[in-house]
Design a protein around this motif. Structure first.
Motif, PDB file in Angstrom:
ATOM      1  N   MET A  97     -26.136 -24.357  54.997  1.00  0.00           N
ATOM      2  CA  MET A  97     -26.289 -24.800  53.628  1.00  0.00           C
ATOM      3  C   MET A  97     -26.673 -23.981  52.599  1.00  0.00           C
ATOM      4  O   MET A  97     -26.159 -24.019  51.601  1.00  0.00           O
ATOM      5  CB  MET A  97     -27.299 -26.059  53.939  1.00  0.00           C
ATOM      6  N   LEU A  98     -27.678 -23.071  53.233  1.00  0.00           N
ATOM      7  CA  LEU A  98     -28.166 -22.195  52.222  1.00  0.00           C
ATOM      8  C   LEU A  98     -27.102 -21.249  51.647  1.00  0.00           C
ATOM      9  O   LEU A  98     -26.951 -20.641  50.533  1.00  0.00           O
ATOM     10  CB  LEU A  98     -29.316 -21.399  52.782  1.00  0.00           C
TER      11      LEU A  98
ATOM     12  N   SER B 167     -23.931 -21.679  51.610  1.00  0.00           N
ATOM     13  CA  SER B 167     -22.973 -22.360  50.669  1.00  0.00           C
ATOM     14  C   SER B 167     -23.618 -22.437  49.038  1.00  0.00           C
ATOM     15  O   SER B 167     -22.747 -22.373  48.551  1.00  0.00           O
ATOM     16  CB  SER B 167     -22.799 -23.729  51.267  1.00  0.00           C
ATOM     17  N   GLN B 168     -24.924 -22.816  49.339  1.00  0.00           N
ATOM     18  CA  GLN B 168     -25.510 -22.851  48.027  1.00  0.00           C
ATOM     19  C   GLN B 168     -25.561 -21.542  47.168  1.00  0.00           C
ATOM     20  O   GLN B 168     -25.524 -21.502  46.012  1.00  0.00           O
ATOM     21  CB  GLN B 168     -26.964 -23.288  48.046  1.00  0.00           C
TER      22      GLN B 168
ATOM     23  N   ASP C 125     -22.202 -21.032  45.912  1.00  0.00           N
ATOM     24  CA  ASP C 125     -21.985 -21.508  44.649  1.00  0.00           C
ATOM     25  C   ASP C 125     -22.713 -21.394  43.581  1.00  0.00           C
ATOM     26  O   ASP C 125     -22.053 -21.000  42.210  1.00  0.00           O
ATOM     27  CB  ASP C 125     -22.491 -23.062  45.006  1.00  0.00           C
ATOM     28  N   MET C 126     -23.950 -20.904  43.832  1.00  0.00           N
ATOM     29  CA  MET C 126     -24.461 -20.150  42.697  1.00  0.00           C
ATOM     30  C   MET C 126     -23.983 -18.905  42.255  1.00  0.00           C
ATOM     31  O   MET C 126     -24.032 -18.501  40.949  1.00  0.00           O
ATOM     32  CB  MET C 126     -26.097 -19.971  43.048  1.00  0.00           C
TER      33      MET C 126
END
Length: 252
Positions: free
Chosen positions: A75-76, A78-79, A82-83
């Motif tokens: 999840m991190l 992916s975040q 994305d950032m």
């Protein structure tokens, strides 16, 4: 004789009883010792069994924690990705009115505004001083690279940028034997090629370089940039593919 016989019988009986008692007493002691050993073994087995159950419980707990940590990491990641994409888009959006000129030798007396005027004059694009907001040499990504630093010209509008790109492309197609080069910018006698392209963010610049290398290895005919996006095409009749990230290169 009878008395002697009885005494002998009594002595033999007592000797046999004594021998039997001694034998069984020894056997019983050994059995007791073996039973005590078995008791210790049973206690040890019970202890090991409880320890095994506890270790199994700990392993299951750790496996569950590892699964949660793995999910959190994904999840991190992916975040972060994305950032990173958003930051790259913001960084790419900032220089969207810029053009980048490569192949022009560095000179302390260079006037980048005059160079931009000369470029537009060569390709027959109307040009006014007010349409150029600034000009500067870019920083080198690799200090060991001896090629001249690229020139960044910041224009007033995307429309003017696109007009220059389109006209440079048309100029080179019309002059296949004399494409845009150093002599067109006022440096007579030097035919070193000059390239005009979009000003990419540092991330996209590295991605573009990797794309060119891999496209060359895999036989792709075209690599180009449009509005900060990188595209490739293997043949004239094949569809274009957009290269959004390094993973996209694995699918070429």
């Amino acid at each position: 004789m009878n008395i002697i016989r009885r005494e002998i019988q009594q002595s033999v009986t007592e000797a046999i009883e004594s021998a039997v008692k001694m034998f069984f007493s020894k056997e019983f002691d050994e059995i007791k010792s073996e039973l005590a050993t078995l008791q210790e073994i049973r206690k040890s087995m019970e202890f090991l069994s409880s320890q095994y159950d506890r270790v199994n419980s700990d392993i299951k707990y750790l496996q569950d924690r590892l699964t949660l940590v793995t999910i959190e990491k994904l999840m991190l990641s992916s975040q972060v990705l994305d950032m990173s994409d958003r930051l790259n888009l913001m960084e790419q959006h900032s220089p969207e009115t810029n053009i980048e000129i490569n192949g022009v030798k560095e000179n302390k007396s260079d006037n980048l505004l005059s160079l931009a005027k000369q470029l537009c004059s060569t390709i027959s694009v109307p040009f006014m001083d007010a349409e150029v907001l600034s000009g500067a040499r870019a920083s080198k990504m690799n200090d060991k690279n001896d090629r001249p630093r690229s020139i960044i010209i910041k224009l007033q509008s995307v429309k003017k940028r696109d007009e220059i790109f389109a006209t440079v492309s048309s100029f080179n197609k019309k002059n296949t034997l004399d494409k845009l080069n150093y002599s067109h910018l006022g440096y007579a006698g030097n035919k070193s090629p000059v390239y005009v392209s979009e000003h990419l963010s540092s991330h996209n610049k590295k991605l573009h370089a990797s794309t060119r290398n891999i496209a060359r290895e895999k036989g792709y005919k075209y690599v180009w940039i449009r509005n900060g996006r990188i595209f490739v095409r293997k043949e004239d009749h094949t569809p274009a593919k957009q290269i959004k990230c390094y993973d996209s290169l694995n699918n070429l």
